[in-house]
Design a protein around this motif. Sequence first.
Motif, mmCIF file in Angstrom:
data_model
loop_
_atom_site.group_PDB
_atom_site.id
_atom_site.type_symbol
_atom_site.label_atom_id
_atom_site.label_comp_id
_atom_site.label_asym_id
_atom_site.label_seq_id
_atom_site.Cartn_x
_atom_site.Cartn_y
_atom_site.Cartn_z
ATOM 1 N N GLU A 1 0.806 -1.226 0.000
ATOM 2 C CA GLU A 1 0.000 0.000 0.000
ATOM 3 C C GLU A 1 0.835 1.270 0.000
ATOM 4 N N ARG A 2 2.128 1.144 0.287
ATOM 5 C CA ARG A 2 2.924 2.372 0.394
ATOM 6 C C ARG A 2 4.122 2.405 -0.543
ATOM 7 N N LEU A 3 4.655 1.248 -0.883
ATOM 8 C CA LEU A 3 5.848 1.227 -1.731
ATOM 9 C C LEU A 3 5.558 0.689 -3.133
ATOM 10 N N ASP A 4 4.292 0.422 -3.417
ATOM 11 C CA ASP A 4 3.878 -0.020 -4.750
ATOM 12 C C ASP A 4 4.568 -1.314 -5.172
ATOM 13 N N LEU A 5 4.859 -2.164 -4.216
ATOM 14 C CA LEU A 5 5.393 -3.492 -4.532
ATOM 15 C C LEU A 5 4.280 -4.501 -4.260
ATOM 16 N N THR A 6 3.434 -4.682 -5.275
ATOM 17 C CA THR A 6 2.210 -5.467 -5.061
ATOM 18 C C THR A 6 2.374 -6.934 -5.443
ATOM 19 N N GLY A 7 3.599 -7.334 -5.803
ATOM 20 C CA GLY A 7 3.812 -8.747 -6.116
ATOM 21 C C GLY A 7 3.566 -9.637 -4.909
ATOM 22 N N THR A 8 3.880 -9.159 -3.728
ATOM 23 C CA THR A 8 3.633 -9.900 -2.499
ATOM 24 C C THR A 8 2.143 -9.830 -2.175
ATOM 25 N N LYS A 9 1.537 -10.960 -1.911
ATOM 26 C CA LYS A 9 0.076 -11.020 -1.805
ATOM 27 C C LYS A 9 -0.408 -11.208 -0.377
ATOM 28 N N LYS A 10 -1.617 -10.686 -0.145
ATOM 29 C CA LYS A 10 -2.275 -10.900 1.146
ATOM 30 C C LYS A 10 -3.344 -11.979 0.992
ATOM 31 N N GLY A 11 -3.136 -13.110 1.662
ATOM 32 C CA GLY A 11 -4.119 -14.179 1.573
ATOM 33 C C GLY A 11 -4.913 -14.358 2.855
ATOM 34 N N CYS A 12 -4.304 -14.017 3.991
ATOM 35 C CA CYS A 12 -5.033 -14.235 5.256
ATOM 36 C C CYS A 12 -4.716 -13.169 6.288
ATOM 37 N N ASP A 13 -3.562 -12.514 6.207
ATOM 38 C CA ASP A 13 -3.164 -11.484 7.165
ATOM 39 C C ASP A 13 -2.983 -12.048 8.573
ATOM 40 N N ARG A 14 -2.830 -13.364 8.661
ATOM 41 C CA ARG A 14 -2.725 -14.006 9.976
ATOM 42 C C ARG A 14 -1.562 -14.998 10.039
ATOM 43 N N GLY A 15 -0.704 -15.003 9.035
ATOM 44 C CA GLY A 15 0.411 -15.948 9.065
ATOM 45 C C GLY A 15 0.005 -17.389 8.859
ATOM 46 N N GLN A 16 -1.141 -17.614 8.216
ATOM 47 C CA GLN A 16 -1.632 -18.980 8.079
ATOM 48 C C GLN A 16 -1.579 -19.515 6.654
ATOM 49 N N CYS A 17 -1.257 -18.658 5.673
ATOM 50 C CA CYS A 17 -1.343 -19.139 4.290
ATOM 51 C C CYS A 17 -0.031 -18.989 3.519
ATOM 52 N N GLY A 18 0.835 -18.099 3.929
ATOM 53 C CA GLY A 18 2.141 -17.998 3.288
ATOM 54 C C GLY A 18 2.179 -17.165 2.016
ATOM 55 N N ALA A 19 1.041 -16.638 1.569
ATOM 56 C CA ALA A 19 1.031 -15.876 0.317
ATOM 57 C C ALA A 19 1.927 -14.636 0.404
ATOM 58 N N CYS A 20 2.185 -14.168 1.608
ATOM 59 C CA CYS A 20 2.937 -12.920 1.793
ATOM 60 C C CYS A 20 4.408 -13.168 2.080
ATOM 61 N N THR A 21 4.868 -14.398 1.851
ATOM 62 C CA THR A 21 6.249 -14.743 2.226
ATOM 63 C C THR A 21 7.272 -13.878 1.489
ATOM 64 N N VAL A 22 8.187 -13.303 2.253
ATOM 65 C CA VAL A 22 9.346 -12.590 1.696
ATOM 66 C C VAL A 22 10.572 -13.050 2.494
ATOM 67 N N LEU A 23 11.734 -12.645 2.034
ATOM 68 C CA LEU A 23 12.949 -12.956 2.790
ATOM 69 C C LEU A 23 13.379 -11.721 3.576
ATOM 70 N N VAL A 24 13.600 -11.900 4.860
ATOM 71 C CA VAL A 24 14.162 -10.831 5.681
ATOM 72 C C VAL A 24 15.498 -11.344 6.198
ATOM 73 N N ASN A 25 16.538 -10.650 5.834
ATOM 74 C CA ASN A 25 17.897 -11.079 6.165
ATOM 75 C C ASN A 25 18.126 -12.529 5.732
ATOM 76 N N GLY A 26 17.580 -12.859 4.567
ATOM 77 C CA GLY A 26 17.812 -14.165 3.969
ATOM 78 C C GLY A 26 16.895 -15.264 4.456
ATOM 79 N N ARG A 27 16.082 -14.991 5.465
ATOM 80 C CA ARG A 27 15.178 -16.025 5.983
ATOM 81 C C ARG A 27 13.749 -15.694 5.586
ATOM 82 N N ARG A 28 12.964 -16.746 5.340
ATOM 83 C CA ARG A 28 11.580 -16.492 4.923
ATOM 84 C C ARG A 28 10.723 -16.102 6.122
ATOM 85 N N VAL A 29 9.929 -15.106 5.937
ATOM 86 C CA VAL A 29 9.012 -14.674 6.988
ATOM 87 C C VAL A 29 7.649 -14.394 6.352
ATOM 88 N N ASN A 30 6.622 -14.457 7.199
ATOM 89 C CA ASN A 30 5.307 -13.988 6.784
ATOM 90 C C ASN A 30 5.292 -12.470 6.961
#
Lengths: 747, 165
Positions: free
Chosen positions: B31-60
């Motif tokens: 909503e703020r950086l216009d990087l919409t490739g990352t998706k919102k599927g549940c907003d609760r950490g239950q579906c993984g659609a929003c997975t990105v890497l933070v410091n090389g590790r996958r996070v919701n």
Amino acid sequence: MPDTLAQPMRFGSSSGQPVTRRDGIAKVTGDADYAADHSPSGMLHAVYAPAAIARGRVTAMNTVAAEAHPGVVRVITPANRPALQGDPADKSVMFTFRIEVLQDDTVRYAGQPVALVLAETLEAATEGARLLDPQYAVEVPRVTLADAESEPVAGQGFGQPADTTHGDVDAGHAAAARSVDVTYTTAAQYHNAMEPHAIVAQWEGDHLSLDVPTQAFALSCAGYARYFGIPAENVTIRCPYLGGGFGSKAIPAGPLVLAVLAARDVGRPVKLALTRKQMFGPVGHRGATEQRLRIGADGEGRLSVIDHDNVAETSTFDDFVEPAANASQGLYAAGALRSRHRAVRLDVGTPGPMRAPGEASGSAALECAMDELAEASGIDPLEFRLRNYAETEPGTGRPYSSKALRDCYLQGAERFGWSGRPSAPGTMRDASGLLTGWGMGTALFPAPMFAAQARATLKADGTALVETSAADMGQGAWTALAQIAADSLGLPLDAVEFRAGHSSLPDGGVAGGSGHTATAGGALHAAGLDVVRQLGEIAAADPESPLHGAGNAQFVARDGRLFVEGDEGRSDALADILVRAGGAPLTGTGRGARAPEAAAAHAMYSHGAVFAEVKVDPDLGQIRVSRLVGAFAAGRIINPKLAESQLFGGMIWGVSFALHEEAKFDRRTGRIMNADFAGYHVPVNADVPGLEVIMVHEDDPHVNPLGVKGVGEIGIVGTVGAIGNAIRHATGRRVRRFPIRIEGMLG
Amino acid sequence: MPLSMTLTLNGAARDVVLDDPRVTLLDLLRERLDLTGTKKGCDRGQCGACTVLVNGRRVNSCLTLAATLDGAEVTTIEGLGTAAALHPVQAAFIEHDGFQCGYCTPGQIMSAAGLISEGLDAEDPERIREGMSGNICRCGAYHGITLAVQEAARRMAADGQEDAA
């Protein structure tokens, strides 16, 4: 046309090829844009407050607190909701349901929108909706089939199945040497496409522009237009991609209409995206069923009767009854057939079509009941089905347009290794001591066509533009439809630009009912042939063309050239014909639909046979599907790679139906207790075993000119019963309640 | 209450002024950086659609408050590969038809990239299925996903680029 063809039907060079998805790069790079990815300038975020009760009234909301929250721009409740021009209860647009759009303070189901908050940021809108803190006058909710009396199904039509009887049912019961009388229940299930319903609405005068997922562009435009009192052509819908639909995204849902209303009210674009929890309520679901099957067979194991009664839920304010009993009517050669449906009105959102509506639930019960009768008759389940193989449609006697089900049975059984199956249950264990069982089920799904239109434009550079407002929700329309279009024009796939996913294009019909490829593909095919026909006339009249004078001939296009049918010696390049005619593009149009007389002449279904292996932990009761083999015959397969993916997906839905999915209601509040992915289980990768799909060859000269049936839904159909039967075979336990869980294995 | 922070986003340093402490990494991106490739599927950490890497590790990213990421290195689907130069995981997903609707796909791919860099054994499909089970695919593309992860892991091992993500 002959009923069987000696040689496989030929079509162009693209169809039948496992072409890789043309939208693949967009999807793996994050470039594919879905509705909620759009944020036009000046946009507001909308969040609605859902009802926390299932039945009663809203008596108060703290709108003052919500409006005072920084960033909140507008709070819309039934007290101040702007007028809607169309009646939210109107169902004149096909497949439409009555919608809840703050028309009054009545709560009809938990999760129903009771207010909408608009704010500058998503965070502010979310907090504003929370601050509303609705107060209620609560009535006792009815949320399970036991909570209310059943009643006859209202009306007839979509989701309002009629009762049917063929033959003498009483005589069929009396003639049975062996019979079973069993009742199966199936749970309420919610579509839960990964992309929650979302909309970005912008008004410009009386023109409405929408980014919204839709499985049916023209119907959606008509729906929004009717609610807002504008012509359908004033509604533009852009939807190049849907993040899954499964039946839930065909027509406008209440929350989406509210967002459009809010955008008009504030004069700014509005984005609304449902939360996952909000997907359990206003956007449809598969209703719970209770099905009684009374089936009987003579001493030779030949069915004398299939008598199928279904009781399913619907809402208090609309009518959709899961047509489960229909699933038993087109399949086995029983002497008599009966299907009956009744409805139970509950305080839930209205059910709707969810992947294989009717067939999934009905087949689950039927295929298990068939195994119960096979076992009672001492006959192998596969042999029992073969003995009752229908050569013509049971009841009507109509010939099948094609039916390669016998091949499905035999090829599937061979691949699975069915012939080694011990008949007694509970006798197989694997190396680690797990109870192992094998089961099977037959799959059946109608091969419907809706109506679609398409346009094809051939250009003088030898490329073409083909257009239809098809919807790709993952089934692969971007690719498979382009393959059909390329072949109809006799062009290589790379020479065809395919435009879809936008309402300004010719009506691509409905991506549903497993009929989209046949219907939109049929329209594209007809449009291509229209171009070819016109081009033939031009060439025949052109003294410089090798085809000159072939005016009465049929023309065929292949490899970029136009041929006289049956005279391969004469041809002309498509582009050359156009260039000599002045170079202007040539446009053809086509329709995809099935003539009523063709529909009446034949019974048209896809068929399949699914074989399942399950392992059950004898101490813990944990059930795992370890192997699934599905053999399916569905007419011409345009793209085997994508069709296989569709069938895999359907079979995984079958695993989900059999073992996972169930909305659990709190009977005190009427709320769904597991309205999230932590509690509402769908299969994850580790739940999915080695899958195998066999696509059985089937030529169908009657179903449509392409010979295409459809593969979107049939995968789920046989799989559920196969798993239930495999569990029985592994454990000796017959569980008549889906999903089958550990608790069914204990005690 | 604006909050200033600096993070490395897809390899480039970004100064970000957070307008609201409630903003998640997911909503920051979308909503703020216009990087919409990352998706919102549940907003609760239950579906993984929003997975990105933070410091090389996958996070919701939906469970990660943006304000906690000052100085972090974030990789999203937009930073993994490009249409012209696909990451091996992206290429393998296309090849094996590891998606249908495509909505969970960015999360699946980021999760696969993270899993491979965790030292996955490409010859152990059970481990792949387990390791990818935080990412729900409702279309049921798991068969292709598993094959794709396997193939990408092999290819990356052969090229010595397990940490390329």
